[in-house]
Design a protein around this motif. Structure first.
Motif, PDB file in Angstrom:
ATOM      1  N   ALA A  57       0.811  -1.216   0.000  1.00 22.17           N
ATOM      2  CA  ALA A  57       0.000   0.000   0.000  1.00 22.17           C
ATOM      3  C   ALA A  57       0.846   1.269   0.000  1.00 22.17           C
ATOM      4  CB  ALA A  57      -0.951  -0.008   1.202  1.00 22.17           C
ATOM      5  N   ILE A  58       1.894   1.307   0.807  1.00 25.04           N
ATOM      6  CA  ILE A  58       2.669   2.543   0.924  1.00 25.04           C
ATOM      7  C   ILE A  58       3.448   2.817  -0.365  1.00 25.04           C
ATOM      8  CG2 ILE A  58       4.797   1.568   1.941  1.00 25.04           C
ATOM      9  CD1 ILE A  58       4.663   4.006   3.926  1.00 25.04           C
ATOM     10  N   THR A  59       3.932   1.754  -1.030  1.00 26.74           N
ATOM     11  CA  THR A  59       4.653   1.921  -2.297  1.00 26.74           C
ATOM     12  C   THR A  59       3.691   2.314  -3.409  1.00 26.74           C
ATOM     13  OG1 THR A  59       6.163   0.172  -1.565  1.00 26.74           O
ATOM     14  CG2 THR A  59       6.309   0.849  -3.863  1.00 26.74           C
ATOM     15  N   LYS A  60       2.554   1.654  -3.465  1.00 23.02           N
ATOM     16  CA  LYS A  60       1.556   1.985  -4.499  1.00 23.02           C
ATOM     17  C   LYS A  60       1.033   3.397  -4.306  1.00 23.02           C
ATOM     18  CE  LYS A  60      -1.060   0.720  -8.016  1.00 23.02           C
ATOM     19  NZ  LYS A  60      -1.957   1.867  -8.194  1.00 23.02           N
ATOM     20  N   GLY A  61       0.840   3.785  -3.040  1.00 22.86           N
ATOM     21  CA  GLY A  61       0.384   5.143  -2.766  1.00 22.86           C
ATOM     22  C   GLY A  61       1.395   6.180  -3.207  1.00 22.86           C
ATOM     23  N   TYR A  62       2.691   5.854  -3.079  1.00 21.10           N
ATOM     24  CA  TYR A  62       3.746   6.745  -3.564  1.00 21.10           C
ATOM     25  C   TYR A  62       3.611   6.911  -5.077  1.00 21.10           C
ATOM     26  CZ  TYR A  62       8.481   8.746  -3.953  1.00 21.10           C
ATOM     27  OH  TYR A  62       9.562   9.560  -4.194  1.00 21.10           O
ATOM     28  N   MET A  63       3.409   5.820  -5.773  1.00 23.97           N
ATOM     29  CA  MET A  63       3.242   5.896  -7.226  1.00 23.97           C
ATOM     30  C   MET A  63       2.045   6.770  -7.593  1.00 23.97           C
ATOM     31  SD  MET A  63       3.810   1.918  -8.322  1.00 23.97           S
ATOM     32  CE  MET A  63       5.375   1.077  -8.163  1.00 23.97           C
ATOM     33  N   GLU A  64       0.947   6.574  -6.902  1.00 20.66           N
ATOM     34  CA  GLU A  64      -0.285   7.281  -7.247  1.00 20.66           C
ATOM     35  C   GLU A  64      -0.205   8.777  -6.941  1.00 20.66           C
ATOM     36  OE1 GLU A  64      -3.200   5.140  -5.046  1.00 20.66           O
ATOM     37  OE2 GLU A  64      -3.322   3.499  -6.492  1.00 20.66           O
ATOM     38  N   ARG A  65       0.403   9.127  -5.806  1.00 22.10           N
ATOM     39  CA  ARG A  65       0.431  10.534  -5.404  1.00 22.10           C
ATOM     40  C   ARG A  65       1.587  11.304  -6.045  1.00 22.10           C
ATOM     41  NH1 ARG A  65       0.383  12.325   0.278  1.00 22.10           N
ATOM     42  NH2 ARG A  65      -0.399  14.205  -0.774  1.00 22.10           N
ATOM     43  N   VAL A  66       2.759  10.667  -6.137  1.00 20.83           N
ATOM     44  CA  VAL A  66       3.934  11.372  -6.655  1.00 20.83           C
ATOM     45  C   VAL A  66       3.914  11.443  -8.180  1.00 20.83           C
ATOM     46  CG1 VAL A  66       6.455  11.346  -6.803  1.00 20.83           C
ATOM     47  CG2 VAL A  66       5.318  10.780  -4.634  1.00 20.83           C
ATOM     48  N   PHE A  67       3.541  10.357  -8.824  1.00 24.12           N
ATOM     49  CA  PHE A  67       3.544  10.300 -10.292  1.00 24.12           C
ATOM     50  C   PHE A  67       2.183  10.778 -10.812  1.00 24.12           C
ATOM     51  CE2 PHE A  67       6.971   7.755  -8.842  1.00 24.12           C
ATOM     52  CZ  PHE A  67       7.932   7.782  -9.826  1.00 24.12           C
ATOM     53  N   SER A  68       1.873  11.993 -10.469  1.00 21.62           N
ATOM     54  CA  SER A  68       0.561  12.560 -10.770  1.00 21.62           C
ATOM     55  C   SER A  68       0.494  13.074 -12.204  1.00 21.62           C
ATOM     56  CB  SER A  68       0.254  13.698  -9.787  1.00 21.62           C
ATOM     57  OG  SER A  68       1.269  14.693  -9.869  1.00 21.62           O
ATOM     58  N   LYS A  69      -0.721  13.341 -12.635  1.00 19.57           N
ATOM     59  CA  LYS A  69      -0.925  13.900 -13.971  1.00 19.57           C
ATOM     60  C   LYS A  69      -0.323  15.303 -14.035  1.00 19.57           C
ATOM     61  CE  LYS A  69      -4.476  14.024 -17.543  1.00 19.57           C
ATOM     62  NZ  LYS A  69      -5.909  13.768 -17.857  1.00 19.57           N
ATOM     63  N   LYS A  70       0.210  15.650 -15.187  1.00 17.53           N
ATOM     64  CA  LYS A  70       0.927  16.896 -15.488  1.00 17.53           C
ATOM     65  C   LYS A  70       2.334  16.900 -14.892  1.00 17.53           C
ATOM     66  CE  LYS A  70      -3.208  19.722 -16.148  1.00 17.53           C
ATOM     67  NZ  LYS A  70      -3.933  20.966 -15.762  1.00 17.53           N
ATOM     68  N   PHE A  71       2.669  15.853 -14.111  1.00  9.96           N
ATOM     69  CA  PHE A  71       4.058  15.669 -13.698  1.00  9.96           C
ATOM     70  C   PHE A  71       4.640  14.450 -14.404  1.00  9.96           C
ATOM     71  CE2 PHE A  71       7.103  13.326 -11.007  1.00  9.96           C
ATOM     72  CZ  PHE A  71       8.149  14.238 -11.027  1.00  9.96           C
ATOM     73  N   ALA A  72       3.946  13.313 -14.336  1.00  4.84           N
ATOM     74  CA  ALA A  72       4.443  12.089 -14.960  1.00  4.84           C
ATOM     75  C   ALA A  72       3.841  11.849 -16.342  1.00  4.84           C
ATOM     76  CB  ALA A  72       4.160  10.877 -14.055  1.00  4.84           C
ATOM     77  N   TYR A  73       2.703  12.468 -16.621  1.00  6.91           N
ATOM     78  CA  TYR A  73       2.039  12.281 -17.916  1.00  6.91           C
ATOM     79  C   TYR A  73       1.060  13.424 -18.131  1.00  6.91           C
ATOM     80  CZ  TYR A  73      -1.677  10.445 -14.925  1.00  6.91           C
ATOM     81  OH  TYR A  73      -2.626  10.313 -13.949  1.00  6.91           O
ATOM     82  N   GLN A  74       0.623  13.593 -19.374  1.00  4.41           N
ATOM     83  CA  GLN A  74      -0.304  14.675 -19.684  1.00  4.41           C
ATOM     84  C   GLN A  74      -1.171  14.295 -20.885  1.00  4.41           C
ATOM     85  OE1 GLN A  74       1.984  18.130 -20.834  1.00  4.41           O
ATOM     86  NE2 GLN A  74       2.815  17.177 -22.677  1.00  4.41           N
ATOM     87  N   ASP A  75      -2.240  15.044 -21.049  1.00  2.34           N
ATOM     88  CA  ASP A  75      -3.106  14.866 -22.216  1.00  2.34           C
ATOM     89  C   ASP A  75      -2.514  15.590 -23.420  1.00  2.34           C
ATOM     90  OD1 ASP A  75      -5.279  13.400 -21.055  1.00  2.34           O
ATOM     91  OD2 ASP A  75      -5.889  15.232 -20.029  1.00  2.34           O
ATOM     92  N   THR A  76      -2.661  14.982 -24.579  1.00  3.66           N
ATOM     93  CA  THR A  76      -2.298  15.625 -25.836  1.00  3.66           C
ATOM     94  C   THR A  76      -3.393  15.306 -26.853  1.00  3.66           C
ATOM     95  OG1 THR A  76      -1.133  13.787 -26.916  1.00  3.66           O
ATOM     96  CG2 THR A  76       0.115  15.084 -25.285  1.00  3.66           C
ATOM     97  N   PRO A  77      -3.413  16.007 -27.975  1.00  2.01           N
ATOM     98  CA  PRO A  77      -4.416  15.692 -29.001  1.00  2.01           C
ATOM     99  C   PRO A  77      -4.347  14.235 -29.471  1.00  2.01           C
ATOM    100  CG  PRO A  77      -3.408  17.816 -29.444  1.00  2.01           C
ATOM    101  CD  PRO A  77      -2.619  17.203 -28.328  1.00  2.01           C
ATOM    102  N   LYS A  78      -3.187  13.613 -29.290  1.00  2.00           N
ATOM    103  CA  LYS A  78      -3.024  12.224 -29.723  1.00  2.00           C
ATOM    104  C   LYS A  78      -3.192  11.227 -28.568  1.00  2.00           C
ATOM    105  CE  LYS A  78       0.113  13.348 -33.533  1.00  2.00           C
ATOM    106  NZ  LYS A  78       1.455  13.093 -34.133  1.00  2.00           N
ATOM    107  N   GLY A  79      -3.596  11.730 -27.409  1.00  2.37           N
ATOM    108  CA  GLY A  79      -3.751  10.852 -26.257  1.00  2.37           C
ATOM    109  C   GLY A  79      -2.750  11.199 -25.161  1.00  2.37           C
TER     110      GLY A  79
END
Length: 288
Positions: free
Chosen positions: A167-189
């Motif tokens: 849980a603590i490792t998965k929670g780190y992934m979910e909170r730290v690797f957030s949208k607009k930091f780890a990934y973002q929307d583009t016209p192509k996805g």
């Protein structure tokens, strides 16, 4: 009491006693380590008979993390989710890997999530930041994202309890690797934003006793099952890395832990460290 009733009660007592022993064996003792405690003896260290994951104090190792500087040296971030990091076999693997990179001149940062009291819970207040990148980055997440930004490699380290990051490792992934930091929307996805980085996992297991490493690293004991098991992880790891724009460098799963009372424990522990070094050399440097 009649003799027949006495014999019936005696048989019932024997049956209940055997069921009690069976339940203890099933619920309390890991299959990785047989219970060698003498009948009636007091168990002073429950880990000695319930798990092969605690390393004797005299055999524990440490790694002196350098932290990250502004130098051009390659940087490795270890994200560790183990409540017994200082004592466990998972901790031994983490420190072995950290020393491997330190010897190569890499900078190393170790984030012991329990020690820093990382909060893995997505609350209503931080939900939309994690999911959509809305609002200000929470104060406890800013330093973690700064470390991820500097790192060339991120290695997630946790014991295998339910076939996934705990849980603590998965929670780190979910909170730290957030949208607009780890990934973002583009016209192509969706587009991953962590390009040029590699991710890896180090997981101590107690399952088949089938191998040390990744797909193809079985030891001749149910290798087909081992490869299927590790192959499933590869699908998830590839997807996670791709989602973030990073490269999946694989994982090291240790499923060959020496029994706590094995007279050759020290030799087997040293061999485990040697195998981990060889797998890291292969996965990080020879598979490029």
């Amino acid at each position: 009491m009649s003799r027949r009733l006495y014999e019936t009660n005696l048989l019932l007592a024997v049956l209940l006693s055997s069921l009690s022993v069976a339940c203890y064996a099933a619920d309390a003792v890991s299959g990785a380590t047989p219970n060698h405690a003498a009948p009636g003896s007091q168990i002073k260290n429950v880990d000695a008979v319930t798990s092969a994951s605690i390393v004797p104090q005299k055999l524990r190792i440490s790694a002196k993390a350098t932290g990250f500087t502004d130098s051009k040296a390659k940087k490795v971030l270890f994200v560790v989710g183990d409540p017994r990091f200082d004592q466990s076999l998972e901790g031994f693997l983490v420190n072995t890997a950290a020393n491997f990179f330190l010897k190569k001149g890499y900078e190393v940062e170790i984030r012991d999530l329990y020690k820093i009291r990382f909060n893995p819970v997505i609350t209503p207040e931080n939900f939309y930041h994690a999911k959509d990148g809305f609002g200000q980055t929470p104060d406890d997440i800013k330093p973690e994202q700064a470390l991820v930004s500097k790192a060339d490699y991120i290695i997630f380290c946790y014991p295998n309890w339910h076939d996934s990051p705990n849980a603590i490792t998965k929670g780190y992934m979910e909170r730290v690797f957030s949208k607009k930091f780890a990934y973002q929307d583009t016209p192509k996805g969706l587009e991953g934003l962590l390009k040029g980085k590699g991710i890896y996992s180090i997981m101590n297991a107690g399952w088949l006793g089938g191998g040390q490493g990744n797909v193809g690293d079985g030891i001749g004991k149910l290798d087909t099952v081992w490869d299927k098991y590790l192959g499933a992880y590869k699908v998830v790891d590839d997807d996670t890395a791709g989602f973030w724009g990073a490269k999946n460098l694989g994982r090291f799963v240790n499923d060959q832990s020496p029994s706590n009372l094995d007279p050759q424990y020290q030799e087997k522990l040293q061999k485990l460290a040697s195998v981990l070094d060889s797998r890291l050399e292969r996965d990080f440097f020879k598979n490029k």
